[in-house]
Design an enzyme around this catalytic site. Structure first.
Site, PDB file in Angstrom:
ATOM      1  N   HIS A  15       0.851  -1.192   0.000  1.00  0.00           N
ATOM      2  CA  HIS A  15       0.000   0.000   0.000  1.00  0.00           C
ATOM      3  C   HIS A  15       0.890   1.246   0.000  1.00  0.00           C
ATOM      4  O   HIS A  15       1.891   1.299   0.717  1.00  0.00           O
ATOM      5  CB  HIS A  15      -0.875  -0.059   1.260  1.00  0.00           C
ATOM      6  CG  HIS A  15      -1.854   1.055   1.399  1.00  0.00           C
ATOM      7  ND1 HIS A  15      -1.488   2.335   1.730  1.00  0.00           N
ATOM      8  CD2 HIS A  15      -3.199   1.080   1.240  1.00  0.00           C
ATOM      9  CE1 HIS A  15      -2.567   3.100   1.780  1.00  0.00           C
ATOM     10  NE2 HIS A  15      -3.620   2.360   1.479  1.00  0.00           N
ATOM     11  N   ARG A  30      -2.691   1.112  -4.513  1.00  0.00           N
ATOM     12  CA  ARG A  30      -2.534  -0.338  -4.511  1.00  0.00           C
ATOM     13  C   ARG A  30      -2.701  -0.845  -5.934  1.00  0.00           C
ATOM     14  O   ARG A  30      -3.334  -0.185  -6.764  1.00  0.00           O
ATOM     15  CB  ARG A  30      -3.600  -0.993  -3.617  1.00  0.00           C
ATOM     16  CG  ARG A  30      -3.390  -0.775  -2.141  1.00  0.00           C
ATOM     17  CD  ARG A  30      -4.499  -1.412  -1.329  1.00  0.00           C
ATOM     18  NE  ARG A  30      -5.720  -0.636  -1.371  1.00  0.00           N
ATOM     19  CZ  ARG A  30      -6.932  -1.134  -1.116  1.00  0.00           C
ATOM     20  NH1 ARG A  30      -7.060  -2.405  -0.803  1.00  0.00           N
ATOM     21  NH2 ARG A  30      -7.996  -0.367  -1.157  1.00  0.00           N
ATOM     22  N   LYS A  80      -5.976  -0.552  -8.358  1.00  0.00           N
ATOM     23  CA  LYS A  80      -6.936   0.422  -7.840  1.00  0.00           C
ATOM     24  C   LYS A  80      -6.845   1.701  -8.670  1.00  0.00           C
ATOM     25  O   LYS A  80      -5.974   1.854  -9.523  1.00  0.00           O
ATOM     26  CB  LYS A  80      -6.655   0.726  -6.360  1.00  0.00           C
ATOM     27  CG  LYS A  80      -6.739  -0.481  -5.466  1.00  0.00           C
ATOM     28  CD  LYS A  80      -8.108  -1.097  -5.408  1.00  0.00           C
ATOM     29  CE  LYS A  80      -9.026  -0.349  -4.454  1.00  0.00           C
ATOM     30  NZ  LYS A  80     -10.327  -1.035  -4.304  1.00  0.00           N
ATOM     31  N   ASP A  99      -5.322   8.404  -7.240  1.00  0.00           N
ATOM     32  CA  ASP A  99      -5.924   9.293  -6.247  1.00  0.00           C
ATOM     33  C   ASP A  99      -4.887  10.383  -5.953  1.00  0.00           C
ATOM     34  O   ASP A  99      -3.712  10.079  -5.748  1.00  0.00           O
ATOM     35  CB  ASP A  99      -6.251   8.457  -4.998  1.00  0.00           C
ATOM     36  CG  ASP A  99      -6.769   9.271  -3.827  1.00  0.00           C
ATOM     37  OD1 ASP A  99      -6.559  10.501  -3.805  1.00  0.00           O
ATOM     38  OD2 ASP A  99      -7.380   8.667  -2.925  1.00  0.00           O
ATOM     39  N   CYS A 155      -4.050  12.056  -3.408  1.00  0.00           N
ATOM     40  CA  CYS A 155      -3.241  12.027  -2.184  1.00  0.00           C
ATOM     41  C   CYS A 155      -1.991  11.171  -2.353  1.00  0.00           C
ATOM     42  O   CYS A 155      -0.977  11.398  -1.698  1.00  0.00           O
ATOM     43  CB  CYS A 155      -4.060  11.588  -0.979  1.00  0.00           C
ATOM     44  SG  CYS A 155      -4.661   9.894  -1.029  1.00  0.00           S
ATOM     45  N   TYR A 156      -2.056  10.183  -3.279  1.00  0.00           N
ATOM     46  CA  TYR A 156      -0.866   9.352  -3.502  1.00  0.00           C
ATOM     47  C   TYR A 156       0.205  10.083  -4.291  1.00  0.00           C
ATOM     48  O   TYR A 156       1.306   9.560  -4.473  1.00  0.00           O
ATOM     49  CB  TYR A 156      -1.248   8.032  -4.174  1.00  0.00           C
ATOM     50  CG  TYR A 156      -2.040   7.154  -3.241  1.00  0.00           C
ATOM     51  CD1 TYR A 156      -1.426   6.591  -2.123  1.00  0.00           C
ATOM     52  CD2 TYR A 156      -3.392   6.946  -3.424  1.00  0.00           C
ATOM     53  CE1 TYR A 156      -2.157   5.838  -1.222  1.00  0.00           C
ATOM     54  CE2 TYR A 156      -4.133   6.199  -2.533  1.00  0.00           C
ATOM     55  CZ  TYR A 156      -3.511   5.644  -1.436  1.00  0.00           C
ATOM     56  OH  TYR A 156      -4.230   4.905  -0.537  1.00  0.00           O
ATOM     57  N   ASP A 166      -9.245  14.270  -4.728  1.00  0.00           N
ATOM     58  CA  ASP A 166      -8.791  12.917  -5.068  1.00  0.00           C
ATOM     59  C   ASP A 166      -8.726  12.746  -6.590  1.00  0.00           C
ATOM     60  O   ASP A 166      -7.701  12.397  -7.170  1.00  0.00           O
ATOM     61  CB  ASP A 166      -9.789  11.969  -4.375  1.00  0.00           C
ATOM     62  CG  ASP A 166      -9.840  10.561  -4.895  1.00  0.00           C
ATOM     63  OD1 ASP A 166      -9.224  10.275  -5.921  1.00  0.00           O
ATOM     64  OD2 ASP A 166     -10.519   9.729  -4.258  1.00  0.00           O
ATOM     65  N   ASP A 206     -11.083  18.516  -0.274  1.00  0.00           N
ATOM     66  CA  ASP A 206     -11.053  18.472   1.197  1.00  0.00           C
ATOM     67  C   ASP A 206      -9.641  18.823   1.646  1.00  0.00           C
ATOM     68  O   ASP A 206      -8.724  18.902   0.826  1.00  0.00           O
ATOM     69  CB  ASP A 206     -11.511  17.097   1.724  1.00  0.00           C
ATOM     70  CG  ASP A 206     -10.629  15.971   1.225  1.00  0.00           C
ATOM     71  OD1 ASP A 206      -9.445  15.931   1.621  1.00  0.00           O
ATOM     72  OD2 ASP A 206     -11.100  15.138   0.417  1.00  0.00           O
ATOM     73  N   HIS A 252      -6.821  16.041   1.058  1.00  0.00           N
ATOM     74  CA  HIS A 252      -6.306  15.933  -0.317  1.00  0.00           C
ATOM     75  C   HIS A 252      -5.597  17.209  -0.759  1.00  0.00           C
ATOM     76  O   HIS A 252      -4.652  17.150  -1.539  1.00  0.00           O
ATOM     77  CB  HIS A 252      -7.440  15.552  -1.278  1.00  0.00           C
ATOM     78  CG  HIS A 252      -7.803  14.100  -1.188  1.00  0.00           C
ATOM     79  ND1 HIS A 252      -8.808  13.641  -0.378  1.00  0.00           N
ATOM     80  CD2 HIS A 252      -7.250  13.007  -1.775  1.00  0.00           C
ATOM     81  CE1 HIS A 252      -8.869  12.314  -0.471  1.00  0.00           C
ATOM     82  NE2 HIS A 252      -7.940  11.904  -1.313  1.00  0.00           N
TER      83      HIS A 252
HETATM   84 ZN   LIG Z   1      -6.958   9.960  -1.370  1.00  0.00          ZN
END
Ligand SMILES: [Zn+2]
Length: 547
Positions: free
Chosen positions: A219, A262, A265, A268, A270-271, A471, A478, A481
């Site tokens: 992850h 991951r 998936k 996003d 935030c990654y 995201d 938010d 993020h």
């Molecule tokens: Zn995220």
């Protein structure tokens, strides 16, 4: 619309297809814009993001009520975002935040999620990072280091990991937050470091990334936490770095440019930091990565050499046939692919257009299928990889630093010396860093990931016109993020810079150079100058341990 072209498949596949459709349309609109509009579209909407962040102090929406036990996190996400945008809140708001966090300190050590709540490692990390970001005597002196240390030691587990709170779960987040806090507050004692590396190594999976706990799936968040913690205790040599690199490079979406957390998936925003930030760490430990790469291929090379030698001895015909079978084929394929405009090292494709291996590495299988069915209608669509190709392939650069201890020393030296009275970086005074770098072996390093494609995803897909980052397209912004999109953007902008704390070259920053954010510390994720000030403060106020 495209969902109908694939009748079967999982919910995730359907969502992936929808996301790719949306992102392709966004990128294609960008590609067809005039050059003047292109520059505008790639702008970081600083003012809008600052206003969005400051609005939080006038009250949060009801959706944030679930974060009542994460209030120091909200302080960190907002304060750190503003610091990266170089927009401090001012002394009044700083005082209120310091006062609030002081009331979150648990009498038994550490910081809780709010006044009166029990201490938790995650909120302790968030509180410490917030106070470091505010900086200055009042903020830093408000931290009871002795009580924090007692809390960290109380959370320590016999297996080397840390419990997140009294009686709580043990996972790699615990290792990172405890080690980062101990590092920043200069309270790293042997009891904290003991067996941490063993615990983190037990969480590296067969894929190469790090899971939350032993036998869990690899992850992005835990991989950042595990590798950062190892770097902070100088133990990166204990983990299998080539395996980790092999996993993480395939987490960058070729269509989107962003990162997925991951395998299989969706990407996003935030990654951008959790995964993109791992590349910043790897860039600092290139000599160790190279050493391990070499060690892993040396036995294969020797075995191959022996095979060739024994084959030559037994039959020269076999060797000739063998080589005539292999070499021309691979040469042809490289030539064909180069002629077709495909980089020679791009992922191999079968003749039917599907990828032959590692489907999650790029265009998803259903996307390829759809492309075949709708070739005419989507011929104009462009992916992040096509739009933002890697710009500095095979440039000559030096490893940034052999260890993070050296990095720390370099940061302390340069931030003292490299700023003139007006706070401007003075290139002539960066000689200390240059000297250290020149002592390192100069090597050819291609970039480890496509930092421009990542910046493209953040700027074109994650920014929201009213401020804040998200995201992915279709989601609301938010504070979490916003913080990690901006942290990832800052890291990506600095990824081509080989000098610590030196401005990156203009070509490393996608869009106008005014997009450049304040650089962040790659392990602790606070603005680099704030980190340096805190380290200096705590070294000048030596810690006296009270039993
Ligand atoms: Zn995220």
């Amino acid at each position: 619309m495209a969902a109908s072209s694939v009748s079967s498949g999982s919910e995730t596949e359907r969502q992936q297809q929808e996301l790719e459709d949306t992102v392709l349309l966004l990128f294609s609109a960008f590609a067809s814009a005039s050059s003047q509009n292109t520059s505008l579209l790639l702008e970081l909407w600083r003012e809008e993001h600052v206003q969005y962040l400051k609005r939080a102090f006038r009250g949060l929406g009801t959706s944030y009520s679930v974060l009542d036990s994460s209030r120091p996190w909200l302080c960190y996400w907002i304060m750190h975002s503003l610091a990266m945008l170089n927009q401090p809140l001012g002394p009044g708001m700083d005082r209120r935040t310091i006062d609030f966090l002081s009331r979150c300190q648990d009498p038994n050590g550490g910081y809780g999620g709010g006044p009166g709540q029990i201490a938790h490692l995650a909120t302790t990390y968030a509180a410490v990072n917030t106070l470091v970001t505010i900086g200055g005597e009042k903020a830093l002196a408000s931290i009871d280091r002795n009580e924090v240390l007692r809390f960290l030691i109380r959370m320590k587990q016999p297996n080397g990991g840390f419990s997140m709170h009294d009686g709580g779960e043990v996972d790699v987040r615990g290792c990172y937050t405890a080690i980062s806090v101990a590092h920043m507050l200069d309270i790293m004692v042997p009891e904290i470091v003991d067996k941490v590396a063993d615990y983190i190594l037990s969480c590296q999976t067969y894929e190469g990334g790090i899971g939350g706990e032993p036998n869990a799936e690899a992850h992005g968040g835990y991989t950042f936490c595990g590798l950062s913690a190892l770097a902070l205790i100088n133990k990166v040599n204990t983990i299998k770095l080539p395996n980790l690199l092999n996993w993480i490079v395939f987490c960058q979406g070729k269509v989107e440019g962003g990162f997925r957390g991951r395998t299989n998936k969706l990407v996003d925003g935030c990654y951008s930091f959790w995964q993109g930030g791992v590349f910043s760490i790897l860039q600092h430990i290139m000599p160790e990565l190279n050493r391990q790469q070499l060690a892993s291929i040396t036995p294969l090379y020797e075995a191959w050499n022996q095979d060739v030698a024994s084959s030559s001895a037994s039959s020269s015909k076999v060797t000739l046939e063998g080589s005539s079978e292999v070499s021309p084929t691979s040469r042809e394929s490289v030539e064909e692919r180069t002629a077709a405009g495909i980089p020679a090292d791009a992922e191999p494709r079968a003749t039917d257009g599907t990828t032959t291996d590692h489907q999650p590495t790029g265009t998803s299988p259903m996307y390829t299928h759809r492309e075949d069915n709708r070739r005419g209608s989507i011929s104009e669509l462009v992916t992040a990889e096509q739009l933002f190709p890697v710009v500095d392939r095979n440039i000559k650069r030096a490893p940034i630093s052999v260890t993070f201890e050296e990095l720390e020393d370099q940061v302390s030296e340069t931030s003292k010396e490299a700023k003139d009275g007006a706070g401007n970086t003075n290139q002539a005074q960066l000689s200390t860093v240059d000297q250290i770098l020149n002592e390192n072996e100069q090597m050819l390093y291609g970039p480890l990931y496509n930092a421009h494609a990542l910046q493209g995803y953040i700027l074109l897909c994650c920014q929201v016109l009213d401020g804040g980052l998200r995201d992915k397209p279709g989601k609301s912004p938010d504070y979490y993020h916003t913080c990690y999109c901006l942290s990832g953007l800052s890291q990506a902008q600095s990824s081509a810079s080989h000098r610590v704390n030196a401005p990156p070259p203009p070509k490393a920053v996608l869009g106008p150079y005014t997009n450049l954010l304040e650089p962040v510390h790659p392990l602790c994720n606070v603005v680099l100058s704030k980190y340096t000030d805190a380290i200096r403060y705590f070294r000048h106020h030596p810690f006296r341990r009270v039993p």
